[in-house]
Design a protein around this motif. Structure first.
Motif, PDB file in Angstrom:
ATOM      1  N   ASP A 211       0.696  -1.191  -0.109  1.00 17.91           N
ATOM      2  CA  ASP A 211      -0.099   0.023  -0.042  1.00 17.91           C
ATOM      3  C   ASP A 211       0.742   1.294   0.045  1.00 17.91           C
ATOM      4  OD1 ASP A 211      -2.702   1.140   0.088  1.00 17.91           O
ATOM      5  OD2 ASP A 211      -1.731   1.793   2.071  1.00 17.91           O
ATOM      6  N   ALA A 212       1.871   1.072   0.647  1.00 13.33           N
ATOM      7  CA  ALA A 212       2.961   2.460   0.686  1.00 13.33           C
ATOM      8  C   ALA A 212       4.000   2.557  -0.480  1.00 13.33           C
ATOM      9  CB  ALA A 212       3.640   2.113   2.032  1.00 13.33           C
ATOM     10  N   LEU A 213       4.348   1.642  -0.935  1.00 15.72           N
ATOM     11  CA  LEU A 213       5.232   1.774  -2.097  1.00 15.72           C
ATOM     12  C   LEU A 213       4.875   0.928  -3.277  1.00 15.72           C
ATOM     13  CD1 LEU A 213       8.427   0.530  -0.136  1.00 15.72           C
ATOM     14  CD2 LEU A 213       7.806   2.938  -0.560  1.00 15.72           C
ATOM     15  N   PRO A 214       5.241   1.455  -4.417  1.00 15.95           N
ATOM     16  CA  PRO A 214       4.773   1.047  -5.870  1.00 15.95           C
ATOM     17  C   PRO A 214       5.695  -0.061  -6.106  1.00 15.95           C
ATOM     18  CG  PRO A 214       6.167   3.004  -6.167  1.00 15.95           C
ATOM     19  CD  PRO A 214       6.119   2.791  -4.633  1.00 15.95           C
ATOM     20  N   GLY A 215       5.142  -0.980  -7.118  1.00 14.13           N
ATOM     21  CA  GLY A 215       6.162  -1.840  -7.540  1.00 14.13           C
ATOM     22  C   GLY A 215       5.791  -3.193  -6.780  1.00 14.13           C
ATOM     23  N   ARG A 216       6.711  -4.131  -6.962  1.00 13.29           N
ATOM     24  CA  ARG A 216       6.812  -5.347  -6.220  1.00 13.29           C
ATOM     25  C   ARG A 216       7.809  -5.382  -4.861  1.00 13.29           C
ATOM     26  NH1 ARG A 216       4.156  -9.406  -9.412  1.00 13.29           N
ATOM     27  NH2 ARG A 216       3.242  -8.043 -11.043  1.00 13.29           N
ATOM     28  N   TRP A 217       8.115  -4.385  -4.144  1.00 13.67           N
ATOM     29  CA  TRP A 217       8.861  -4.218  -3.061  1.00 13.67           C
ATOM     30  C   TRP A 217       8.299  -5.050  -1.779  1.00 13.67           C
ATOM     31  CZ3 TRP A 217      13.789  -2.715  -2.909  1.00 13.67           C
ATOM     32  CH2 TRP A 217      13.999  -1.707  -3.821  1.00 13.67           C
ATOM     33  N   TYR A 218       6.802  -5.193  -2.015  1.00  7.31           N
ATOM     34  CA  TYR A 218       6.146  -5.995  -0.750  1.00  7.31           C
ATOM     35  C   TYR A 218       6.829  -7.122  -0.647  1.00  7.31           C
ATOM     36  CZ  TYR A 218       3.251  -7.967  -4.316  1.00  7.31           C
ATOM     37  OH  TYR A 218       2.790  -8.591  -5.539  1.00  7.31           O
ATOM     38  N   ILE A 219       7.185  -7.778  -1.911  1.00  3.92           N
ATOM     39  CA  ILE A 219       7.659  -9.253  -1.782  1.00  3.92           C
ATOM     40  C   ILE A 219       8.814  -9.532  -0.859  1.00  3.92           C
ATOM     41  CG2 ILE A 219       8.365 -11.181  -3.141  1.00  3.92           C
ATOM     42  CD1 ILE A 219       6.636 -10.233  -5.160  1.00  3.92           C
ATOM     43  N   LEU A 220       9.861  -8.446  -1.363  1.00  8.61           N
ATOM     44  CA  LEU A 220      11.013  -8.740  -0.602  1.00  8.61           C
ATOM     45  C   LEU A 220      10.859  -8.052   0.893  1.00  8.61           C
ATOM     46  CD1 LEU A 220      14.072  -8.968  -0.500  1.00  8.61           C
ATOM     47  CD2 LEU A 220      14.276  -6.413  -1.382  1.00  8.61           C
ATOM     48  N   ALA A 221      10.254  -7.124   1.197  1.00  2.54           N
ATOM     49  CA  ALA A 221       9.896  -6.635   2.420  1.00  2.54           C
ATOM     50  C   ALA A 221       8.995  -7.673   3.619  1.00  2.54           C
ATOM     51  CB  ALA A 221       9.072  -5.208   2.557  1.00  2.54           C
ATOM     52  N   GLY A 222       8.222  -8.413   2.940  1.00  2.00           N
ATOM     53  CA  GLY A 222       7.422  -9.303   3.557  1.00  2.00           C
ATOM     54  C   GLY A 222       8.400 -10.434   3.948  1.00  2.00           C
ATOM     55  N   GLY A 223       9.037 -11.039   2.916  1.00  2.00           N
ATOM     56  CA  GLY A 223      10.080 -12.067   3.297  1.00  2.00           C
ATOM     57  C   GLY A 223      11.177 -11.763   4.024  1.00  2.00           C
ATOM     58  N   VAL A 224      11.736 -10.513   4.060  1.00  2.00           N
ATOM     59  CA  VAL A 224      12.829 -10.299   5.310  1.00  2.00           C
ATOM     60  C   VAL A 224      12.477  -9.988   6.428  1.00  2.00           C
ATOM     61  CG1 VAL A 224      14.445  -8.238   5.819  1.00  2.00           C
ATOM     62  CG2 VAL A 224      14.271  -9.188   3.387  1.00  2.00           C
ATOM     63  N   ALA A 225      10.949  -9.640   6.661  1.00  2.00           N
ATOM     64  CA  ALA A 225      10.539  -9.373   8.025  1.00  2.00           C
ATOM     65  C   ALA A 225      10.083 -10.689   8.703  1.00  2.00           C
ATOM     66  CB  ALA A 225       9.145  -8.570   7.817  1.00  2.00           C
ATOM     67  N   GLY A 226       9.760 -11.552   7.883  1.00  2.00           N
ATOM     68  CA  GLY A 226       9.145 -12.949   8.291  1.00  2.00           C
ATOM     69  C   GLY A 226      10.509 -13.825   8.966  1.00  2.00           C
ATOM     70  N   SER A 227      11.586 -13.440   7.846  1.00  2.00           N
ATOM     71  CA  SER A 227      12.559 -14.201   8.178  1.00  2.00           C
ATOM     72  C   SER A 227      13.496 -13.817   9.260  1.00  2.00           C
ATOM     73  CB  SER A 227      13.760 -14.059   6.876  1.00  2.00           C
ATOM     74  OG  SER A 227      13.175 -14.686   5.964  1.00  2.00           O
ATOM     75  N   LEU A 228      13.469 -12.316   9.893  1.00  2.00           N
ATOM     76  CA  LEU A 228      14.109 -11.842  10.827  1.00  2.00           C
ATOM     77  C   LEU A 228      13.574 -12.443  12.209  1.00  2.00           C
ATOM     78  CD1 LEU A 228      15.004  -8.265   9.571  1.00  2.00           C
ATOM     79  CD2 LEU A 228      16.458 -10.103  10.057  1.00  2.00           C
ATOM     80  N   VAL A 229      12.080 -12.479  12.139  1.00  2.00           N
ATOM     81  CA  VAL A 229      10.932 -12.800  13.100  1.00  2.00           C
ATOM     82  C   VAL A 229      11.494 -14.262  13.697  1.00  2.00           C
ATOM     83  CG1 VAL A 229       9.019 -13.416  14.020  1.00  2.00           C
ATOM     84  CG2 VAL A 229       9.474 -11.229  12.746  1.00  2.00           C
ATOM     85  N   GLU A 230      11.696 -15.028  12.489  1.00  2.00           N
ATOM     86  CA  GLU A 230      12.171 -16.550  12.777  1.00  2.00           C
ATOM     87  C   GLU A 230      13.395 -16.587  13.425  1.00  2.00           C
ATOM     88  OE1 GLU A 230      11.579 -20.469  12.949  1.00  2.00           O
ATOM     89  OE2 GLU A 230      10.268 -18.814  13.022  1.00  2.00           O
ATOM     90  N   VAL A 231      14.264 -15.860  12.978  1.00  2.00           N
ATOM     91  CA  VAL A 231      15.737 -15.964  13.241  1.00  2.00           C
ATOM     92  C   VAL A 231      15.739 -15.616  14.967  1.00  2.00           C
ATOM     93  CG1 VAL A 231      17.977 -14.680  13.280  1.00  2.00           C
ATOM     94  CG2 VAL A 231      17.069 -15.421  11.284  1.00  2.00           C
ATOM     95  N   VAL A 232      15.191 -14.382  15.231  1.00  2.00           N
ATOM     96  CA  VAL A 232      14.989 -13.935  16.742  1.00  2.00           C
ATOM     97  C   VAL A 232      14.386 -14.975  17.492  1.00  2.00           C
ATOM     98  CG1 VAL A 232      14.064 -12.410  18.250  1.00  2.00           C
ATOM     99  CG2 VAL A 232      14.806 -11.685  15.992  1.00  2.00           C
ATOM    100  N   ARG A 233      13.472 -15.690  16.866  1.00  2.00           N
ATOM    101  CA  ARG A 233      12.627 -16.586  17.947  1.00  2.00           C
ATOM    102  C   ARG A 233      13.468 -17.862  18.033  1.00  2.00           C
ATOM    103  NH1 ARG A 233      10.054 -21.254  17.445  1.00  2.00           N
ATOM    104  NH2 ARG A 233      10.494 -21.623  15.208  1.00  2.00           N
ATOM    105  N   VAL A 234      14.290 -18.336  16.897  1.00  2.00           N
ATOM    106  CA  VAL A 234      14.937 -19.531  17.120  1.00  2.00           C
ATOM    107  C   VAL A 234      16.271 -19.386  18.104  1.00  2.00           C
ATOM    108  CG1 VAL A 234      16.280 -21.248  15.748  1.00  2.00           C
ATOM    109  CG2 VAL A 234      14.283 -20.402  14.958  1.00  2.00           C
ATOM    110  N   SER A 235      16.703 -18.023  18.110  1.00  2.00           N
ATOM    111  CA  SER A 235      17.807 -18.080  18.853  1.00  2.00           C
ATOM    112  C   SER A 235      17.833 -17.518  20.334  1.00  2.00           C
ATOM    113  CB  SER A 235      18.480 -16.558  18.218  1.00  2.00           C
ATOM    114  OG  SER A 235      17.699 -15.230  18.515  1.00  2.00           O
ATOM    115  N   ARG A 236      16.542 -17.624  20.690  1.00  2.00           N
ATOM    116  CA  ARG A 236      16.271 -17.304  22.006  1.00  2.00           C
ATOM    117  C   ARG A 236      16.504 -18.691  22.648  1.00  2.00           C
ATOM    118  NH1 ARG A 236      10.578 -13.653  22.502  1.00  2.00           N
ATOM    119  NH2 ARG A 236      11.653 -11.585  21.790  1.00  2.00           N
TER     120      ARG A 236
END
Length: 236
Positions: A211-236
């Motif tokens: 909704d905020a950015l044009p093009g397909r940036w949402y694909i990368l943004a969603g993937g990176v965000a989800g990956s970071l959350v999983e990394v934090v969760r597993v490292s605890r």
């Protein structure tokens, strides 16, 4: 299955593994063929010949990037715009490739790098599921990729050949082919409550970014965000 000296299951690159990937991916490949038909139609309507559309599908093998490229097609071709947009769309493959490293790093470079030519969303999801289950089929992606590539190429030729007769592909529901495939694959990758948080974060970030950015940036943004959350969760 025996284990390596470090306690991990061995990863082998065999004909049987490739055949398993090919066989298991045939239903998905048939669905991707519907998307290839759409690309062929759009490519023909954008001015590409059947041979040009087929050559792009054979060598690029990236559905979203190819559709974007032909939608931007003009005379002269806007090279910078095409390269920039497709690079953004395909940036997610960096994350996908990194996720395969624990297994592919144990293969010969020729086998690993030869296989990643066939790295697309569908083959990545199926291969991750296969390797995560401990099968050790290092050639699974190669086999599954060949299955999708053959259907993709054949469908492109058909779509480009009869593009004028088909008209708008959405009239036949062909625009829903890939969403249906991704939903089916996502169900197979669901691992229960432990998966809920990263998936939810990835979804929300993708929606906000779309909704905020044009093009397909949402694909990368969603993937990176989800990956970071999983990394934090597993490292605890």
């Amino acid at each position: 299955m025996s284990r390596d000296t470090d306690g991990r299951r061995p990863v082998t690159f065999t004909v049987d593994g490739a055949w398993e990937g090919f066989r298991r991916c045939l239903p998905v490949a048939a669905g991707v063929g519907g998307y290839g038909l759409v690309f062929g139609v759009v490519a023909k309507q954008s001015g590409l010949s059947v041979a040009e559309a087929a050559l792009m599908s054979a060598t690029v093998f990236a559905g979203a990037a190819q559709l974007i490229a032909v939608e931007l097609w003009a005379d002269p071709i806007p090279i910078v715009a095409v390269l920039t947009t497709t690079a953004v769309v395909n940036a997610r493959y960096v994350l996908m490739g990194a996720s395969l490293r624990p297994w592919f790093a144990r293969l010969r470079p020729a086998h690993a790098y030869g296989s990643v030519f066939f790295l697309i969303d569908e083959t990545w999801a199926l291969t991750m599921g296969e390797l995560s289950e401990g099968s050790g089929h290092g050639a699974f992606m190669l086999g599954s990729g060949i299955a999708v590539w053959l259907f993709w190429l054949a469908a492109t030729v058909v779509g480009a050949s009869v593009g004028a007769a088909i008209g708008d592909p959405s009239r036949y529901g062909l625009d829903f082919v890939l969403p249906a495939i991704f939903v089916a694959i996502a169900v197979g990758l669901w691992e229960g409550k432990s998966t809920l948080l990263p998936w939810t974060v990835a979804f929300l970030v993708a929606v906000v970014t779309a909704d905020a950015l044009p093009g397909r940036w949402y694909i990368l943004a969603g993937g990176v965000a989800g990956s970071l959350v999983e990394v934090v969760r597993v490292s605890r």
